[in-house]
Write an enzyme that holds these catalytic residues in place. Structure first.
Site, PDB file in Angstrom:
ATOM      1  N   LYS A 156      52.479  28.802  33.050  1.00 21.61           N
ATOM      2  CA  LYS A 156      52.289  27.843  34.380  1.00 21.61           C
ATOM      3  C   LYS A 156      52.884  26.509  33.936  1.00 21.61           C
ATOM      4  O   LYS A 156      53.417  25.775  34.776  1.00 21.61           O
ATOM      5  CB  LYS A 156      50.815  27.799  34.446  1.00 21.61           C
ATOM      6  CG  LYS A 156      50.267  29.062  35.489  1.00 21.61           C
ATOM      7  CD  LYS A 156      50.659  29.480  36.635  1.00 21.61           C
ATOM      8  CE  LYS A 156      50.348  28.564  37.500  1.00 21.61           C
ATOM      9  NZ  LYS A 156      50.583  29.140  39.035  1.00 21.61           N
ATOM     10  N   THR A 190      47.295  24.871  37.588  1.00 22.29           N
ATOM     11  CA  THR A 190      46.059  24.997  36.992  1.00 22.29           C
ATOM     12  C   THR A 190      45.912  23.942  35.789  1.00 22.29           C
ATOM     13  O   THR A 190      46.789  23.097  35.313  1.00 22.29           O
ATOM     14  CB  THR A 190      45.998  26.252  36.382  1.00 22.29           C
ATOM     15  OG1 THR A 190      44.850  26.173  35.470  1.00 22.29           O
ATOM     16  CG2 THR A 190      47.329  26.507  35.543  1.00 22.29           C
ATOM     17  N   ASP A 191      44.538  23.426  35.786  1.00 21.66           N
ATOM     18  CA  ASP A 191      44.210  22.278  34.868  1.00 21.66           C
ATOM     19  C   ASP A 191      44.378  23.155  33.409  1.00 21.66           C
ATOM     20  O   ASP A 191      44.535  22.266  32.415  1.00 21.66           O
ATOM     21  CB  ASP A 191      42.502  22.167  35.026  1.00 21.66           C
ATOM     22  CG  ASP A 191      41.726  23.436  34.939  1.00 21.66           C
ATOM     23  OD1 ASP A 191      42.026  24.487  34.827  1.00 21.66           O
ATOM     24  OD2 ASP A 191      40.301  23.161  34.979  1.00 21.66           O
ATOM     25  N   GLU A 192      44.650  24.414  33.180  1.00 20.62           N
ATOM     26  CA  GLU A 192      44.923  24.908  31.930  1.00 20.62           C
ATOM     27  C   GLU A 192      46.109  24.481  31.254  1.00 20.62           C
ATOM     28  O   GLU A 192      46.240  24.506  29.999  1.00 20.62           O
ATOM     29  CB  GLU A 192      44.820  26.468  32.060  1.00 20.62           C
ATOM     30  CG  GLU A 192      43.631  26.885  32.579  1.00 20.62           C
ATOM     31  CD  GLU A 192      43.192  28.358  32.048  1.00 20.62           C
ATOM     32  OE1 GLU A 192      43.985  29.240  31.354  1.00 20.62           O
ATOM     33  OE2 GLU A 192      42.086  29.011  32.824  1.00 20.62           O
ATOM     34  N   TYR A 225      49.189  32.864  29.567  1.00 20.65           N
ATOM     35  CA  TYR A 225      49.052  32.449  30.892  1.00 20.65           C
ATOM     36  C   TYR A 225      49.395  31.073  31.269  1.00 20.65           C
ATOM     37  O   TYR A 225      50.134  30.423  31.958  1.00 20.65           O
ATOM     38  CB  TYR A 225      47.837  32.828  31.560  1.00 20.65           C
ATOM     39  CG  TYR A 225      47.500  32.090  32.820  1.00 20.65           C
ATOM     40  CD1 TYR A 225      48.096  32.392  34.057  1.00 20.65           C
ATOM     41  CD2 TYR A 225      46.442  30.864  32.890  1.00 20.65           C
ATOM     42  CE1 TYR A 225      47.508  31.631  35.299  1.00 20.65           C
ATOM     43  CE2 TYR A 225      46.317  30.215  34.073  1.00 20.65           C
ATOM     44  CZ  TYR A 225      46.792  30.582  35.195  1.00 20.65           C
ATOM     45  OH  TYR A 225      46.533  30.103  36.283  1.00 20.65           O
TER      46      TYR A 225
HETATM   47  P1  NAD Z   1      45.410  36.178  42.181  1.00 16.27           P
HETATM   48  O1  NAD Z   1      45.833  36.984  41.020  1.00 16.27           O
HETATM   49  O2  NAD Z   1      44.066  36.493  42.681  1.00 16.27           O
HETATM   50  O3  NAD Z   1      46.568  36.272  43.256  1.00 16.27           O
HETATM   51  C1  NAD Z   1      48.018  36.345  43.031  1.00 16.27           C
HETATM   52  C2  NAD Z   1      48.468  36.956  44.162  1.00 16.27           C
HETATM   53  O4  NAD Z   1      49.965  36.717  43.800  1.00 16.27           O
HETATM   54  C3  NAD Z   1      48.106  38.397  44.396  1.00 16.27           C
HETATM   55  O5  NAD Z   1      48.372  38.763  45.552  1.00 16.27           O
HETATM   56  C4  NAD Z   1      49.474  39.161  43.793  1.00 16.27           C
HETATM   57  O6  NAD Z   1      49.972  40.213  44.499  1.00 16.27           O
HETATM   58  C5  NAD Z   1      50.714  38.064  43.993  1.00 16.27           C
HETATM   59  N1  NAD Z   1      51.770  38.448  43.293  1.00 16.27           N
HETATM   60  C6  NAD Z   1      51.796  38.388  41.907  1.00 16.27           C
HETATM   61  N2  NAD Z   1      53.014  38.749  41.473  1.00 16.27           N
HETATM   62  C7  NAD Z   1      54.025  38.344  42.481  1.00 16.27           C
HETATM   63  C8  NAD Z   1      55.439  38.367  42.788  1.00 16.27           C
HETATM   64  N3  NAD Z   1      56.147  38.599  41.781  1.00 16.27           N
HETATM   65  N4  NAD Z   1      55.754  38.201  43.982  1.00 16.27           N
HETATM   66  C9  NAD Z   1      54.864  38.051  44.985  1.00 16.27           C
HETATM   67  N5  NAD Z   1      53.610  38.088  44.810  1.00 16.27           N
HETATM   68  C10 NAD Z   1      53.138  38.376  43.695  1.00 16.27           C
HETATM   69  O7  NAD Z   1      45.514  34.748  41.847  1.00 16.27           O
HETATM   70  P2  NAD Z   1      44.513  33.407  42.320  1.00 16.27           P
HETATM   71  O8  NAD Z   1      43.539  33.226  41.545  1.00 16.27           O
HETATM   72  O9  NAD Z   1      44.481  33.402  43.738  1.00 16.27           O
HETATM   73  O10 NAD Z   1      45.574  32.316  41.869  1.00 16.27           O
HETATM   74  C11 NAD Z   1      46.413  31.838  42.775  1.00 16.27           C
HETATM   75  C12 NAD Z   1      47.324  30.843  42.163  1.00 16.27           C
HETATM   76  O11 NAD Z   1      46.522  29.659  41.704  1.00 16.27           O
HETATM   77  C13 NAD Z   1      48.016  31.096  40.736  1.00 16.27           C
HETATM   78  O12 NAD Z   1      49.195  30.315  40.771  1.00 16.27           O
HETATM   79  C14 NAD Z   1      47.030  30.635  39.803  1.00 16.27           C
HETATM   80  O13 NAD Z   1      47.853  30.114  38.782  1.00 16.27           O
HETATM   81  C15 NAD Z   1      46.680  29.332  40.556  1.00 16.27           C
HETATM   82  N6  NAD Z   1      45.281  28.761  40.103  1.00 16.27           N
HETATM   83  C16 NAD Z   1      44.142  29.686  40.178  1.00 16.27           C
HETATM   84  C17 NAD Z   1      42.935  29.140  39.837  1.00 16.27           C
HETATM   85  C18 NAD Z   1      41.635  30.025  40.044  1.00 16.27           C
HETATM   86  O14 NAD Z   1      40.535  29.638  39.650  1.00 16.27           O
HETATM   87  N7  NAD Z   1      41.703  31.399  40.386  1.00 16.27           N
HETATM   88  C19 NAD Z   1      42.868  27.745  39.389  1.00 16.27           C
HETATM   89  C20 NAD Z   1      43.722  26.956  39.415  1.00 16.27           C
HETATM   90  C21 NAD Z   1      44.917  27.629  39.762  1.00 16.27           C
HETATM   91  O1  DAU Z   2      41.092  26.706  35.113  1.00 22.74           O
HETATM   92  C1  DAU Z   2      41.898  27.260  36.269  1.00 22.74           C
HETATM   93  C2  DAU Z   2      42.012  28.831  35.777  1.00 22.74           C
HETATM   94  O2  DAU Z   2      40.501  29.567  35.818  1.00 22.74           O
HETATM   95  C3  DAU Z   2      43.289  29.561  36.431  1.00 22.74           C
HETATM   96  O3  DAU Z   2      44.197  28.790  36.212  1.00 22.74           O
HETATM   97  C4  DAU Z   2      43.209  30.735  36.244  1.00 22.74           C
HETATM   98  O4  DAU Z   2      44.031  31.559  37.002  1.00 22.74           O
HETATM   99  C5  DAU Z   2      41.869  31.388  36.371  1.00 22.74           C
HETATM  100  O5  DAU Z   2      41.756  32.909  35.920  1.00 22.74           O
HETATM  101  C6  DAU Z   2      40.641  30.702  35.578  1.00 22.74           C
HETATM  102  O6  DAU Z   2      40.892  30.878  34.120  1.00 22.74           O
HETATM  103  P1  DAU Z   2      39.772  31.141  33.268  1.00 22.74           P
HETATM  104  O7  DAU Z   2      40.130  31.894  31.982  1.00 22.74           O
HETATM  105  O8  DAU Z   2      38.806  29.988  32.996  1.00 22.74           O
HETATM  106  O9  DAU Z   2      38.849  32.157  34.179  1.00 22.74           O
HETATM  107  P2  DAU Z   2      37.816  33.457  33.919  1.00 22.74           P
HETATM  108  O10 DAU Z   2      37.039  33.739  35.027  1.00 22.74           O
HETATM  109  O11 DAU Z   2      38.704  34.628  33.309  1.00 22.74           O
HETATM  110  O12 DAU Z   2      36.808  32.968  32.704  1.00 22.74           O
HETATM  111  C7  DAU Z   2      36.053  31.974  32.900  1.00 22.74           C
HETATM  112  C8  DAU Z   2      35.067  31.746  31.631  1.00 22.74           C
HETATM  113  O13 DAU Z   2      34.259  32.781  31.492  1.00 22.74           O
HETATM  114  C9  DAU Z   2      36.273  31.443  30.542  1.00 22.74           C
HETATM  115  O14 DAU Z   2      35.508  30.622  29.475  1.00 22.74           O
HETATM  116  C10 DAU Z   2      35.957  32.903  29.925  1.00 22.74           C
HETATM  117  C11 DAU Z   2      34.539  33.365  30.089  1.00 22.74           C
HETATM  118  N1  DAU Z   2      34.296  35.012  30.284  1.00 22.74           N
HETATM  119  C12 DAU Z   2      35.278  35.527  31.314  1.00 22.74           C
HETATM  120  C13 DAU Z   2      35.173  37.008  31.503  1.00 22.74           C
HETATM  121  C14 DAU Z   2      35.985  37.610  32.582  1.00 22.74           C
HETATM  122  C15 DAU Z   2      33.486  35.596  30.048  1.00 22.74           C
HETATM  123  O15 DAU Z   2      32.639  35.140  29.003  1.00 22.74           O
HETATM  124  N2  DAU Z   2      33.249  36.634  29.978  1.00 22.74           N
HETATM  125  C16 DAU Z   2      33.999  37.595  30.750  1.00 22.74           C
HETATM  126  O16 DAU Z   2      33.911  38.947  31.065  1.00 22.74           O
END
Ligand code: NAD
Ligand code: DAU
Length: 356
Positions: free
Chosen positions: A165, A136-138, A161
């Site tokens: 990562k 992730t970019d985070e 988190y």
């Molecule tokens: P998500 O939370 O929707 O899905 C995570 C999945 O992993 C779920 O299906 C969960 O059941 C499974 N899981 C959790 N623990 C496990 C374990 N111990 N063994 C096997 N499976 C397990 O997450 P997402 O948003 O789909 O993110 C997927 C990946 O991409 C993550 O690694 C996250 O860090 C990365 N990522 C997410 C975003 C985003 O915006 N959502 C952006 C950049 C990177």
């Molecule tokens: O940047 C990539 C990341 O994006 C991934 O690595 C993470 O897995 C994914 O969860 C996401 O992280 P963020 O923290 O950016 O996503 P989130 O949707 O939780 O929040 C997006 C922005 O909105 C953040 O600045 C917090 C804000 N927010 C979020 C929630 C849930 C609110 O203002 N209100 C809310 O209720």
């Protein structure tokens, strides 16, 4: 036939990736391993029940014996590790599971892949194997008003988190630098699209607004995220799997920076128009207590993946958010299922006090 071991394939991005791969390739087989935590949902894969190119296995990436068995039994060419605890807010209230899954789970996958793919005597890796870590970019921390994250930006995570990562990324790099393991790391910005669990901003706001519930905006709402439609992320991973250079990191981002308040207002106006419902309006917005350690701005420079692999984001934000709103409106039963039970307890714990 290329065999993929996809972990976390019942979650948001993982399930989109599985669909993407089966739609775009005929010659793939996907072994889909997921522990089905609160974030994983078999409904996300329902339409694949009759597709024998997809094999679902319920299990944990930390399970040493299971991962060893899967690697011996299916002999995958590529491992794509999506499995993770992914929500920043949950990591603030309970960081330990983030270390277990995101760090220990990743190390277990790396170690088991090394057992299966590495000849220690010859110091050689079996041909055609690759491990991809979906990061992730985070991990780069937060930006000020100027500049972008490049692959050279030093890691500076702030939340539990992002720290987990970043730690996992260091282990992936260590397996490359120490043993020569063929790995790639992708670091993507915020994804949005179908099947995203409604703890994340966009699906949470869609759900709450549809129900005329208050819309929680942390702090002043001027934090910036770089939003990418999930299908564009899936294509990037597909390209890294086939053409990414071993040992390299690839940043993936949409050049689509928006403030949280902009996103919330955009959803309000689209939903209100789609449902012809004037009660979905900006007076639902509640500015609530900010997230501790909240990163102010993320912005990705995706030049390396464009130059090396020809990737560009293809879905502009207007199209992507319209498709996303439409998907959630057409799948209210999905949202109802995933927000029953544990979700209600989570919502009260996270927002109850803040909203009162
Ligand atoms: P998500 O939370 O929707 O899905 C995570 C999945 O992993 C779920 O299906 C969960 O059941 C499974 N899981 C959790 N623990 C496990 C374990 N111990 N063994 C096997 N499976 C397990 O997450 P997402 O948003 O789909 O993110 C997927 C990946 O991409 C993550 O690694 C996250 O860090 C990365 N990522 C997410 C975003 C985003 O915006 N959502 C952006 C950049 C990177
Ligand atoms: O940047 C990539 C990341 O994006 C991934 O690595 C993470 O897995 C994914 O969860 C996401 O992280 P963020 O923290 O950016 O996503 P989130 O949707 O939780 O929040 C997006 C922005 O909105 C953040 O600045 C917090 C804000 N927010 C979020 C929630 C849930 C609110 O203002 N209100 C809310 O209720």
């Amino acid at each position: 036939m290329t065999t993929y071991l996809v972990t976390g394939g019942a979650g948001f991005i993982g399930s989109n990736f599985v669909h993407y791969m089966l739609r775009h390739h005929t010659d793939v087989r996907i072994i889909d391993l997921d522990a089905l935590t609160y974030a994983g949902n078999l409904e996300n894969l329902k339409d694949l029940e009759d597709d024998d190119r997809h094999v679902f296995v319920r299990g944990d990436i930390c399970d040493r014996a299971l991962i060893g068995d899967l690697l011996r039994g299916w002999d995958p060419d590529v491992i794509v590790n999506f499995a993770a605890e992914s929500h920043v807010d949950r990591s603030i209230t309970g960081p330990e599971i983030f270390v277990v899954t995101n760090v220990m789970g990743t190390v277990n996958l790396l170690q088991r892949a090394k057992d299966a793919w590495y000849d220690a005597g010859q110091k050689t890796w079996r041909k055609g194997k690759k491990y991809i870590q979906v990061s992730t970019d985070e991990v780069y921390g937060a930006l000020g008003a100027e500049g972008y994250f490049t692959e050279e930006t030093p890691l500076d995570p702030h939340s539990p988190y992002s720290s987990s990562k970043a730690s996992a990324d260091h282990f992936v790099k260590a397996f490359h630098d120490t043993y020569g393991m063929p790995v790639c790391i992708t670091r993507c910005s915020n994804n949005y699209g179908p099947y995203q669990f409604p703890e994340k901003l966009i699906p949470l706001i869609i759900r709450n607004a549809s129900e005329h519930m208050p819309l929680p905006v942390y702090g002043d709402g001027m934090q910036i995220r770089d939003w990418l439609y999930v299908e564009d992320h899936c294509r990037a991973i597909d390209l890294v799997a086939s053409g990414g250079r071993p040992g390299e990191v690839y940043n993936v981002g949409g050049h689509n920076e928006r403030s949280n308040l902009f996103i919330v207002k955009e959803i309000i106006s689209r939903l209100s128009a789609r449902l012809d419902d004037p009660a979905i309006c900006e007076s639902l917005i509640r500015h609530v207590e900010d997230r501790p350690g909240h990163d102010r701005r993320y912005g990705i420079d995706p030049e390396k993946i464009r130059k090396e692999l020809g990737w560009i984001p293809e879905t502009n934000f207007g199209t992507g958010i319209a498709k996303t709103v439409d998907w959630y409106l057409a799948h209210r039963d999905w949202t109802d299922h995933v927000t029953s039970g544990e979700y209600l307890r989570y919502y009260e714990e996270m927002y109850g006090e803040r909203m009162r």
